[in-house]
Design a protein around this motif. Structure first.
Motif, PDB file in Angstrom:
ATOM      1  N   MET A   1      57.130  15.060  26.287  1.00  0.00           N
ATOM      2  CA  MET A   1      56.115  15.954  25.722  1.00  0.00           C
ATOM      3  C   MET A   1      56.217  15.990  24.199  1.00  0.00           C
ATOM      4  O   MET A   1      55.212  15.987  23.496  1.00  0.00           O
ATOM      5  N   LYS A   2      57.479  16.058  23.696  1.00  0.00           N
ATOM      6  CA  LYS A   2      57.673  16.102  22.253  1.00  0.00           C
ATOM      7  C   LYS A   2      57.138  14.836  21.600  1.00  0.00           C
ATOM      8  O   LYS A   2      56.507  14.877  20.534  1.00  0.00           O
ATOM      9  N   LYS A   3      57.359  13.678  22.266  1.00  0.00           N
ATOM     10  CA  LYS A   3      56.889  12.414  21.723  1.00  0.00           C
ATOM     11  C   LYS A   3      55.364  12.386  21.655  1.00  0.00           C
ATOM     12  O   LYS A   3      54.764  11.918  20.683  1.00  0.00           O
ATOM     13  N   ILE A   4      54.707  12.875  22.715  1.00  0.00           N
ATOM     14  CA  ILE A   4      53.245  12.914  22.748  1.00  0.00           C
ATOM     15  C   ILE A   4      52.715  13.819  21.643  1.00  0.00           C
ATOM     16  O   ILE A   4      51.743  13.493  20.959  1.00  0.00           O
ATOM     17  N   THR A   5      53.379  14.954  21.451  1.00  0.00           N
ATOM     18  CA  THR A   5      52.967  15.889  20.393  1.00  0.00           C
ATOM     19  C   THR A   5      53.047  15.230  19.028  1.00  0.00           C
ATOM     20  O   THR A   5      52.149  15.380  18.192  1.00  0.00           O
ATOM     21  N   GLU A   6      54.126  14.490  18.785  1.00  0.00           N
ATOM     22  CA  GLU A   6      54.287  13.816  17.501  1.00  0.00           C
ATOM     23  C   GLU A   6      53.215  12.744  17.306  1.00  0.00           C
ATOM     24  O   GLU A   6      52.691  12.558  16.213  1.00  0.00           O
ATOM     25  N   GLN A   7      52.886  12.026  18.380  1.00  0.00           N
ATOM     26  CA  GLN A   7      51.847  10.992  18.281  1.00  0.00           C
ATOM     27  C   GLN A   7      50.482  11.603  18.007  1.00  0.00           C
ATOM     28  O   GLN A   7      49.701  11.073  17.217  1.00  0.00           O
ATOM     29  N   LEU A   8      50.179  12.706  18.679  1.00  0.00           N
ATOM     30  CA  LEU A   8      48.907  13.379  18.421  1.00  0.00           C
ATOM     31  C   LEU A   8      48.829  13.855  16.981  1.00  0.00           C
ATOM     32  O   LEU A   8      47.775  13.765  16.334  1.00  0.00           O
ATOM     33  N   LYS A   9      49.919  14.362  16.473  1.00  0.00           N
ATOM     34  CA  LYS A   9      49.949  14.848  15.089  1.00  0.00           C
ATOM     35  C   LYS A   9      49.683  13.704  14.117  1.00  0.00           C
ATOM     36  O   LYS A   9      48.995  13.855  13.113  1.00  0.00           O
ATOM     37  N   ARG A  12      45.824  11.801  15.557  1.00  0.00           N
ATOM     38  CA  ARG A  12      44.623  12.624  15.725  1.00  0.00           C
ATOM     39  C   ARG A  12      44.394  13.573  14.558  1.00  0.00           C
ATOM     40  O   ARG A  12      43.388  14.259  14.487  1.00  0.00           O
ATOM     41  N   PHE A  14      45.951  16.388  13.694  1.00  0.00           N
ATOM     42  CA  PHE A  14      46.105  17.825  13.901  1.00  0.00           C
ATOM     43  C   PHE A  14      47.016  18.429  12.834  1.00  0.00           C
ATOM     44  O   PHE A  14      48.068  17.868  12.504  1.00  0.00           O
ATOM     45  N   GLU A  16      49.618  21.241  11.437  1.00  0.00           N
ATOM     46  CA  GLU A  16      50.633  22.108  12.011  1.00  0.00           C
ATOM     47  C   GLU A  16      50.196  23.566  11.882  1.00  0.00           C
ATOM     48  O   GLU A  16      49.652  23.975  10.855  1.00  0.00           O
TER      49      GLU A  16
END
Length: 417
Positions: A1-9, A12, A14, A16
């Motif tokens: 999940m943390k990896k996906i969050t970093e990729q989206l940031k 995409r 986004f 913070e």
């Protein structure tokens, strides 16, 4: 999940969100929740809401609710349509229900679309749902046919992507016979549906015989101009059928002008009133020259006034308006105009400039005349000239009921008095 969050940031974009900002939104959510009635809060937490309960929630919450809430409502297609109709202008709800129904039966989705009561400007959204969310262009195995009123909302590129199997499976050739539904299609959609039909069935089944002209002649509203030119001099098609198609089908003026060239003189005369605003000005002048009847323009006068000035918006090309109006003027010496000459021009008086109106004798402008010449097409300077002529004719505004169209011409001092 943390990896996906970093990729989206990263990919995409986004931003913070710090805890203070997040807390603001959390507080807003809790405040909204506790503003609901106790029964509604309980139903919400238990995921056992009725359709009435759901509509009591804020609009943003209705859109964000998981599908489970909508699946448990037990509504049919018409019931979901009523849910959307209760929030006119809420496109978020429209898309939400569309996603809920994406995997439902064709019958249920069709019932939903056919019971929607949305303004015309939402047709594009409906087409997006049909073509890009539901993918109905590939419904080759459905046991229920979509109605044409539903299919006409499809985006043009989706229409062009319909394969032959789907075209036949959905009975589109038969559905396209419905002229009442054809009027719902956009100009782009008409071109797409004509192209798809002609590619599958051929030109003959559009306008090759009188039988096919009756069934599918309205599809000519999407035909290329080159194909329409082929109808001129066609011995198999009676021009009265073409005239009927023209009168009953909304078309681009360029297509009307091409079909007009294929009509016989007698059919042109019958269709002139309904098509005059779509013709090229040269066709209008040629029509009057061909008839060679002095009184014909005046016979058209009342009918054209009823057709053109009864509309909320005046959509007649100015050059066509001028050409017909000049046919009603036998005398351009305005200072010598009689009551009869002004009456003969009627609402076509809109072609006169304020200075030309000023030259017309004031005694022609009584209350009866105002009812004959006033229209929403007149500019404020023209209305001012008519108003002053009306006053010069020994009328006191305070003593008579002024035509409402002239109210905008009243001076401020008169209004205040």
């Amino acid at each position: 999940m943390k990896k996906i969050t970093e990729q989206l940031k990263t990919w995409r974009g986004f931003e913070e969100i710090d805890s203070a900002v997040a807390l603001t939104y959390a507080n807003l959510m809790f405040e909204t929740f506790y503003s609901l009635s106790p029964d509604l809060r309980s139903s919400f937490l238990q995921s056992s809401m009725s359709a009435d309960d759901l509509q009591k929630l804020p609009l943003s919450w209705q859109y964000l609710l998981p599908h489970q809430f909508y699946d448990d409502l037990g509504l049919d297609g018409a019931g979901f349509a009523e849910l959307v109709n209760s929030s006119p202008g809420n496109t978020a709800m429209l898309y939400k229900i569309a996603m809920v129904l994406r995997d439902e039966s064709v019958a249920m989705r069709d019932a939903f679309m056919n019971n929607l009561n949305l303004p015309d400007q939402y047709r594009e959204d409906m087409g997006y749902i049909l073509g890009y969310r539901w993918g109905i262009e590939s419904e080759v195995d459905s046991t229920y046919d979509y109605t044409m009123s539903t299919l006409l909302h499809l985006p043009s590129d989706v229409v062009m992507g319909i394969n032959n199997a789907t075209f036949d499976n959905l009975n589109i050739a038969d559905k396209l016979e419905d002229t009442s539904m054809w009027g719902l299609a956009s100009p782009q959609s008409k071109v797409a549906w004509y192209t798809k039909f002609e590619g599958r069935k051929g030109w003959r089944e559009v306008a090759g015989t009188p039988h096919h002209m009756v069934r599918h002649g309205h599809l000519l509203a999407g035909a290329p101009l080159e194909k329409l030119r082929e109808l001129k001099g066609n011995k198999e098609i009676e021009t009265s059928l073409l005239a009927e198609v023209l009168d009953n089908t909304e078309m681009n003026p360029l297509r009307v002008q091409e079909l007009w060239e294929a009509l016989a003189d007698v059919d042109r005369e019958k269709s002139f009133i309904s098509q005059a605003s779509n013709l090229d000005v040269s066709q209008i002048l040629s029509h009057y020259d061909t008839l060679n009847l002095v009184h014909t323009p005046h016979q058209h006068h009342v009918m054209l006034e009823n057709a053109w000035f009864a509309q909320d918006k005046f959509n007649v090309p100015w050059v066509n308006f001028l050409a017909i109006a000049f046919s009603y003027m036998n005398n351009e010496e305005f200072v010598s105009w009689t009551y009869k000459e002004l009456q003969g021009l009627g609402r076509f008086v809109a072609i006169l400039s304020p200075s030309e109106i000023d030259l017309i004798p004031a005694n022609d402008f009584n209350s009866t005349m105002l009812g004959m010449i006033l229209s929403s097409t007149l500019s404020l300077p023209q209305l001012n000239s008519i108003y002053l002529k009306y006053l010069d004719n020994n009328y006191q505004v305070a003593e008579v009921t002024l035509n409402p169209i002239l109210l905008s011409a009243l001076p401020s001092a008169t209004i205040l008095s």
